[in-house]
Design a protein around this motif. Sequence first.
Motif, short mmCIF file in Angstrom:
data_model
loop_
_atom_site.label_atom_id
_atom_site.label_comp_id
_atom_site.label_asym_id
_atom_site.label_seq_id
_atom_site.Cartn_x
_atom_site.Cartn_y
_atom_site.Cartn_z
N ALA A 116 38.01 47.57 48.85
CA ALA A 116 37.10 46.88 49.76
C ALA A 116 35.78 47.63 49.77
O ALA A 116 35.77 48.85 49.91
CB ALA A 116 37.68 46.80 51.16
N THR A 146 43.20 44.99 53.93
CA THR A 146 41.75 44.85 53.81
C THR A 146 41.36 44.95 52.34
O THR A 146 41.80 45.86 51.64
CB THR A 146 41.04 45.96 54.60
OG1 THR A 146 41.33 45.81 55.99
CG2 THR A 146 39.54 45.90 54.39
N GLY A 147 40.53 44.03 51.88
CA GLY A 147 40.05 44.10 50.51
C GLY A 147 40.75 43.12 49.59
O GLY A 147 41.43 42.20 50.02
N PHE A 181 39.91 49.94 57.51
CA PHE A 181 40.95 49.49 56.59
C PHE A 181 42.27 49.42 57.35
O PHE A 181 42.62 50.34 58.10
CB PHE A 181 41.09 50.46 55.41
CG PHE A 181 42.07 50.00 54.36
CD1 PHE A 181 41.63 49.32 53.24
CD2 PHE A 181 43.43 50.25 54.50
CE1 PHE A 181 42.53 48.89 52.27
CE2 PHE A 181 44.34 49.83 53.55
CZ PHE A 181 43.89 49.15 52.42
N PHE A 241 36.51 51.47 50.26
CA PHE A 241 37.91 51.91 50.30
C PHE A 241 38.59 51.56 48.98
O PHE A 241 38.47 50.44 48.49
CB PHE A 241 38.64 51.24 51.46
CG PHE A 241 38.22 51.72 52.82
CD1 PHE A 241 38.94 52.71 53.48
CD2 PHE A 241 37.10 51.19 53.44
CE1 PHE A 241 38.54 53.16 54.73
CE2 PHE A 241 36.69 51.63 54.69
CZ PHE A 241 37.42 52.61 55.34
#
Length: 281
Positions: free
Chosen positions: A140, A87-88, A146, A72
């Motif tokens: 990510a 996320t990430g 996500f 992502f």
Amino acid sequence: IDPGAVCDIEIHWEFQLNKGSLDRARGGQVDEGSFFLAYFFPRLAVYDDIDGWNEDGIHTGGVEFYHDFGDFDVDITVPEKYIVHATGLLQNPEQVLEQEYVDRYRQAFNTDEIVSVIGKKESGKIGITKKGSNTWSYKAEDVTDFAFGISNHFLWDATSMVVDHDTGRRTMIDVAYNKDAADFYDVVNFSRYAVNHFSTVFPAYPFPFPQQTIFNGESQMEYPMMANDNSLEEIQESFALTGHEIMHAYFPFLTGFNEQKYAWMDEGLTSYSEWLLTNAH
């Protein structure tokens, strides 16, 4: 599409953020100035070597998911004062935060101490983010989903710890929360304890992701590198919830099994791990 071929697909879509509905248990407006977004983009069905195409992945609000792994690269544009947790790993802190807060954020990646990136006296004030709208860039790799949360007044605690003593690899742990959520002042310490326990005791495998964020929303739900957790009155319940959602990093986010088909592996193994964690504490 032939096996091994590559196909680029461009999709334009809109997502209406809900307010005051039961759906907010997994996403929507948390309070005046805070929001959590999940399941907001189109997904490809999983094709596996057990069942072929998975046709049971429709979101009805009451079931889990089965997602394939992917990378992502997401840009999220928000107004001034809003902080994005996702996320990430954040790719451009210097472009969205003033330097003092960039320094605090980066410090957290290399210390066992708790860093107050945004403290109680600073939350909601100007001068934390850059002026005007800001685009937060997150990346990510090799994750199944996500999600992200935003707020213009949440506190922000961060720290990190070694999760793989053979390589020295660290995981950054951060918590974004409302100043009125009394239990959340301890959640960063709960998270450190849980990540260490899972890395060294059970399942005794180094925590698989470079970051883990706990966002103080209206739910008790997990996503890769993210958890959307509500505040609880009993501190032991808050500790158990924190550990439970972090454990989902292993089941299903590392192992990648079908959550819908094998709930005993998803919630079963995670609940067992939660029991081990709370009894060891």
